[in-house]
Scaffold this active site. Sequence first.
Site, mmCIF file in Angstrom:
data_model
loop_
_atom_site.group_PDB
_atom_site.id
_atom_site.type_symbol
_atom_site.label_atom_id
_atom_site.label_comp_id
_atom_site.label_asym_id
_atom_site.label_seq_id
_atom_site.Cartn_x
_atom_site.Cartn_y
_atom_site.Cartn_z
ATOM 1 N N GLU A 3 -30.864 25.547 -58.756
ATOM 2 C CA GLU A 3 -31.642 26.263 -57.747
ATOM 3 C C GLU A 3 -30.771 26.552 -56.518
ATOM 4 O O GLU A 3 -30.015 25.693 -56.059
ATOM 5 C CB GLU A 3 -32.828 25.358 -57.385
ATOM 6 C CG GLU A 3 -33.571 25.639 -56.130
ATOM 7 C CD GLU A 3 -34.673 24.623 -55.868
ATOM 8 O OE1 GLU A 3 -35.689 25.044 -55.312
ATOM 9 O OE2 GLU A 3 -34.519 23.424 -56.192
ATOM 10 N N LYS B 16 -40.032 30.793 -57.802
ATOM 11 C CA LYS B 16 -40.612 29.449 -57.735
ATOM 12 C C LYS B 16 -42.069 29.522 -57.271
ATOM 13 O O LYS B 16 -42.397 30.249 -56.336
ATOM 14 C CB LYS B 16 -39.779 28.598 -56.771
ATOM 15 C CG LYS B 16 -40.116 27.116 -56.733
ATOM 16 C CD LYS B 16 -39.071 26.391 -55.889
ATOM 17 C CE LYS B 16 -39.298 24.897 -55.838
ATOM 18 N NZ LYS B 16 -38.227 24.201 -55.084
ATOM 19 N N CYS C 294 -37.472 23.194 -60.034
ATOM 20 C CA CYS C 294 -37.575 21.931 -59.295
ATOM 21 C C CYS C 294 -39.019 21.478 -59.116
ATOM 22 O O CYS C 294 -39.644 20.979 -60.049
ATOM 23 C CB CYS C 294 -36.848 22.055 -57.954
ATOM 24 S SG CYS C 294 -36.407 20.440 -57.237
ATOM 25 N N SER D 174 -32.732 18.521 -56.144
ATOM 26 C CA SER D 174 -33.499 17.283 -56.020
ATOM 27 C C SER D 174 -32.644 16.223 -55.347
ATOM 28 O O SER D 174 -31.611 15.808 -55.891
ATOM 29 C CB SER D 174 -33.943 16.819 -57.410
ATOM 30 O OG SER D 174 -34.633 15.596 -57.345
ATOM 31 N N LYS E 239 -34.015 6.995 -58.561
ATOM 32 C CA LYS E 239 -34.798 8.208 -58.808
ATOM 33 C C LYS E 239 -34.520 8.804 -60.183
ATOM 34 O O LYS E 239 -35.383 9.475 -60.767
ATOM 35 C CB LYS E 239 -34.504 9.243 -57.722
ATOM 36 C CG LYS E 239 -35.412 10.460 -57.757
ATOM 37 C CD LYS E 239 -35.108 11.410 -56.612
ATOM 38 C CE LYS E 239 -36.009 12.621 -56.640
ATOM 39 N NZ LYS E 239 -35.691 13.576 -55.543
ATOM 40 N N ASN F 9 -27.054 -5.608 -23.545
ATOM 41 C CA ASN F 9 -26.782 -4.188 -23.774
ATOM 42 C C ASN F 9 -25.466 -3.719 -23.162
ATOM 43 O O ASN F 9 -24.795 -2.848 -23.723
ATOM 44 C CB ASN F 9 -27.937 -3.341 -23.216
ATOM 45 C CG ASN F 9 -29.145 -3.341 -24.142
ATOM 46 O OD1 ASN F 9 -29.059 -3.739 -25.293
ATOM 47 N ND2 ASN F 9 -30.275 -2.910 -23.628
ATOM 48 N N THR G 71 -23.076 2.075 -36.948
ATOM 49 C CA THR G 71 -23.336 0.970 -37.872
ATOM 50 C C THR G 71 -24.808 0.569 -37.987
ATOM 51 O O THR G 71 -25.117 -0.450 -38.604
ATOM 52 C CB THR G 71 -22.524 -0.272 -37.450
ATOM 53 O OG1 THR G 71 -22.897 -0.653 -36.118
ATOM 54 C CG2 THR G 71 -21.040 0.017 -37.500
ATOM 55 N N GLU H 201 -32.941 -2.160 -38.436
ATOM 56 C CA GLU H 201 -32.747 -2.081 -36.990
ATOM 57 C C GLU H 201 -33.398 -0.837 -36.417
ATOM 58 O O GLU H 201 -33.925 -0.854 -35.302
ATOM 59 C CB GLU H 201 -31.254 -2.111 -36.672
ATOM 60 C CG GLU H 201 -30.594 -3.447 -36.986
ATOM 61 C CD GLU H 201 -29.089 -3.413 -36.789
ATOM 62 O OE1 GLU H 201 -28.548 -2.305 -36.554
ATOM 63 O OE2 GLU H 201 -28.457 -4.474 -36.887
ATOM 64 N N LYS I 271 -35.428 6.103 -29.757
ATOM 65 C CA LYS I 271 -34.110 5.736 -30.283
ATOM 66 C C LYS I 271 -33.861 6.413 -31.630
ATOM 67 O O LYS I 271 -32.767 6.928 -31.887
ATOM 68 C CB LYS I 271 -33.997 4.220 -30.441
ATOM 69 C CG LYS I 271 -33.853 3.449 -29.143
ATOM 70 C CD LYS I 271 -33.546 1.985 -29.419
ATOM 71 C CE LYS I 271 -33.350 1.205 -28.132
ATOM 72 N NZ LYS I 271 -33.033 -0.224 -28.386
#
Length: 615
Positions: free
Chosen positions: A44, A111, A163, A191, A197, A423, A447, A452, A575
């Site tokens: 596709e 589609k 799809c 996909s 999956k 901080n 990271t 988190e 954030k």
Amino acid sequence: MSTVRIACATVNQTPLDWTGNLKHIIASIEEARNTGVELLCLPELAITAYGSEDLYLSYWFPKKALKQLQTLLPYCQDITVAVGLPVRIESKVYNCMAVIENGELLGLVAKQFMAIDGVHYEFRWFTPWEAYKIVSLDFFGKPVPLGDIIFEKNGFKYGFEICEDAWRAAERPGIRLKDRHVDIVFNPSASHFAMGKTLQREELMKNSSILMDATYFYVNLLGNEAGRMIFDGEILVADKGRILLRNELLSFQDFQLCSFDYQKDLSNYPDITHQVDKNHEFVQASALALFDYLRKSKSKGFVLSLSGGADSSTIAVLVAEMVRRGMQELGLEKFIQKIGIPFQPTSDNPVKEFVGKIFTVAYQASNNSSTDTFESARLLAEDLGAVFYQWEIAEEVQSYTSKIETAIGRKLTWEQDDLTLQNIQARARSPIIWMLANINNALLLSTSNRSEGDAGYATMDGDTSGSISPIAAVDKYFILQWLQWAEKHLQYEGLKMVNSLQPTAELRPSENHQTDEADLMPYSLIVEIERLAIRDRRSPMDVYLILQEELGYSDQELKDYIKKFFRLWSRNQWKRERLAPSFHLDEFNVDPKTWYRFPILSKGYEEELHELDTL
């Protein structure tokens, strides 16, 4: 017995790389023709790349895609080729598969269903096609049919589910294809990759082949096209509920081609089975994503603040695996050519040598850093071959602290200013590591992990700083077990010390014995709560009632953890809005740009959390 040699080709495309995209398509056609293929199906939107976003909304972009299709026609002599592209008709854009035979465009299939969940926003760009509808398209002066049509090759009828079409149960176009007695169904897809999956796809393909009484061919796009989504390049053939062909996923090649000799009776083909290892999938997908991101951004390498802890160590190993796996599959010469960074090995270990050329890490110690984490970072960098620097940030932290103390007229204390003092250490590390990235013309790797991200347990403009955040879509519980697996199966000696340490931010004085789980909650519990709350969109009460039966926490303890999760989640959406782009690797993520949108300002589940206290 009549036969037809069919092939599927997966291609690694890039938005706006018209020349490169066409080159990959043409190369796959030439290889197919040279191996006797008569009918070739590409994925596709292969002409434009799926991840072209709002370019689809312009008038010029679909028009140029049609021009590329016209350019492709002469390369399709003595073969039938199906290839995906967007087609604009007046104010509407359709996602189509063009079928070319012997240099002539036979028609286009549109589609019928759009993917609108998770990472997909197709309704923003495309209009669904109506079942049975066929119109005439003016293709550079020649009328060609466009719509819900089927084709024939060597006496076999074939059609398409594009799809998302295949995932719509009783509504799917395949039901009508069965009524039209097709022998072959193609599913050209874009996909997105997610760990595990492929098993869902295999079940869908097997069931589809039974439902339609047809042989079902599936072909997916390949690689990190546009930054976030990864395509695994899967190719499958299913017949009568059996998988008859399956390729190796997540290739570093520009394209992969798999051929299949089709005939009415396929009972002699063996049934293919395989096991899925999420640990292997994670490292292979991440390695390919980093490879494509590096070469497509034309950067010269990566820079990482290596703390000696789990998250940064995971990313460091992924970079090394990018080099190892890329060289192993492509060979040294082709790997260097594709990545675009000059390199002449001078040792018998070109993998480690090239890691040292493109990968620089730094351990940035504060007054609260330990010798354990320093040794952990140093040993891992040495094992991988990365350039390793170390420096102290105490002077910068003291400079910032003294300035604010002078301004406000008092000393900062851990009792009164705990978060502020934590901080500033993380933020003081950011400017200098950015300098190193700029000097090297390299991508700075952030990271943060998904756990988190859920709780906002990260310093904005500190450890969140970066060009990309490779593991932001993966939970910390998975990362910790993956590191154990990687030490054993990938044989990185440098992970031994990493795996011996308890995760800690090391931002409080050592006598506080700070750990991440003490600051938050057990990582295994965060996974359970986020799956219900974010993936399944359950209320706090639902989460409590479900987990009450499954986990061994006291009622009050579980309620407190659930409250903490939802409160931290709500107040930290800002954030998540600012995190660096991340790769989609798991079944869900918390990136508001690709999976889960949440208001920046809200009442924070106040009433819903109060209900827990009434039980």
